[in-house]
Design a protein around this motif. Sequence first.
Motif, PDB file in Angstrom:
ATOM      1  N   THR A   1      32.162  60.065  35.568  1.00 37.22           N
ATOM      2  CA  THR A   1      32.015  58.629  35.792  1.00 37.22           C
ATOM      3  C   THR A   1      30.637  58.394  36.388  1.00 37.22           C
TER       4      THR A   1
ATOM      5  N   GLN B   1      32.652  55.883  31.788  1.00 34.19           N
ATOM      6  CA  GLN B   1      32.923  57.289  31.506  1.00 34.19           C
ATOM      7  C   GLN B   1      31.890  57.802  30.487  1.00 34.19           C
ATOM      8  N   HIS B   2      31.236  58.902  30.811  1.00 34.44           N
ATOM      9  CA  HIS B   2      30.221  59.495  29.930  1.00 34.44           C
ATOM     10  C   HIS B   2      30.499  60.988  29.800  1.00 34.44           C
ATOM     11  N   THR B   3      30.453  61.491  28.508  1.00 39.43           N
ATOM     12  CA  THR B   3      30.777  62.883  28.222  1.00 39.43           C
ATOM     13  C   THR B   3      29.538  63.612  27.740  1.00 39.43           C
TER      14      THR B   3
ATOM     15  N   THR C   1      33.445  65.176  31.009  1.00 43.18           N
ATOM     16  CA  THR C   1      33.400  63.724  31.209  1.00 43.18           C
ATOM     17  C   THR C   1      33.202  63.431  32.682  1.00 43.18           C
TER      18      THR C   1
END
Length: 418
Positions: A22, A13-15, A20
Motif C-alpha cells: 500500500t 495497492q501497488h504490486t 503487493t
Amino acid sequence: MKTRSVPRTRWVQHTEAGETRTVPDRYTEDIPVPPRDWDHILLKAALTAAVAFTGVSVVWSAVSGGGLLATTATPWVAYPVALAYDAAWITCLILEWLARHDPDRAVLPRRLGYAALAIVMVVIYAHGHLADQRVAGIAGAAISLIAKVLWSLVLGRFSYELPTLTREWVRVSRAEIGAELALTQERRQLDRMRGQSLALQAATRTTPMPATPPVATPATPTVAPAAQPAGLPPAATPTHPPRNTQPPPARRTQRRRTTRRATPVPRPATPPQPGPATLPPPPPNQIPPGATLLPVICPPRSTAAPATPIPPAAQHTAAHPATASTGPVERVAAAAAPAVAPVRSAELLLTVADVARLRGVKPGTVRSWVNRGKLTPAPESSDGRNVFRPEAVAALDNPTATPPVAPSQPGPMEGGYA
C-alpha cells in the motif's frame, strides 16, 4: 466557472515482483471557486473603519480633555481622567451591541451613549475655544460624532428584527433562566451568611445549647409478698453482708523461682456446724385445701471429711441400729426391714490433678497407681473421671497400711451370719 487546483493524497495497492504494498498516490483535483462575497467584505470594511474612527476619536478627545483639565490639575492626572469621557460612551455602545436583537433593551444604552458623546464633544470644542481655535474644536468634536454614527450603522447591520411572538418567547425564557440564576446566587449568599453565623456562635457561645429532655425511667412494679399461712413461723429474710467500698490492695509482683517446692498436704478443715434449717412454706396456690402444715426440721449437713476411716461394720451398725445386737432374731428382723440408704455428709473429694499436685507427680503417675491398685478411687467417680478421698491419698505414705474400702449400702447378709 472558476476552479482552482488542490493537491491531494490517497493510498492505493501497488504490486511489484509479485509483492503487493500500500503506497501513497499524490494527485491534483480541480474544485470550483465560489464568487466573492462582496457584502461580507464591505461589512468587514465598515467594521474596520468604525474601529479606526473610534481610536482616533479617543486619542483626540484625550488630548483635548487633558489640555482643558491641565489648567487646573497636573498633566499626569488630567490626561488619564480625560479618557473617562470616551470610556463612558464606548461602554454604552458595548451594551447596545449585546441587546441588538431586543430593541426595547437597547434603547437605554443608546440614549446614555449619545449623552456621553455630547459631553465629549463639548469638552473638545471648549478646549479649542480656549485656545482660540474654534474650527479645530469643531473638527475634533465631529470625529467623535462620526465614530458613534458608524457604530450605530454597523449595529443595525448585525442586528435582526425578530417577530413579536418569538421576541416574547425569548423574553419569557430569559426571565425564567434569570430567575434560576438569581435564586442560585441568593442561595449561595444565604449559605455563606449561615456559615458565618454558625462560626460566630461557636466562637462567642452566645446561643444556648438545646436542653436535653429528661429520659423517663420505667417504674418498677412492686410485688406484694405472698400471704403467710397461719400456724407457720415467719420465713427468715436473707441478709447480705455489706459491700467493701475500699479499693483492693495493690498486687505485689513476685519473681518466679526455678526450684519447685514440695506442696504440703492440706488438712481438711472442719467448717462451723450450721443450726437446723427450716424449710420455707410452699406457695399458697399449691397448698391443698384442708391440709395441715407442719414445719419440717432438716438435720445439718456437714461438709467435713472424717478424720479416720470408718470400718464397714461400724458404718453398717450406724446405718442399721437394729443389727447392733448379736442375736439372730434381731438380725433377721433387720434384714426383713426395708433397706434405707444411709445419709452421708458431704466429703472433700480430690481429682487426679489435685492428687498429682499434692504428691508432686504427674497425672499419668496417679492413673498408674489406680491401675495397679495402689490408690483406690471413691465410689462417687463417674463418666470415667476418678475422684479420691483424702484418707486414700494419705494412705500412700504408709504402703503397709490397708487402703480404706469405699462404703456401700449394707445388704441383709453384711455383718451377720453366713
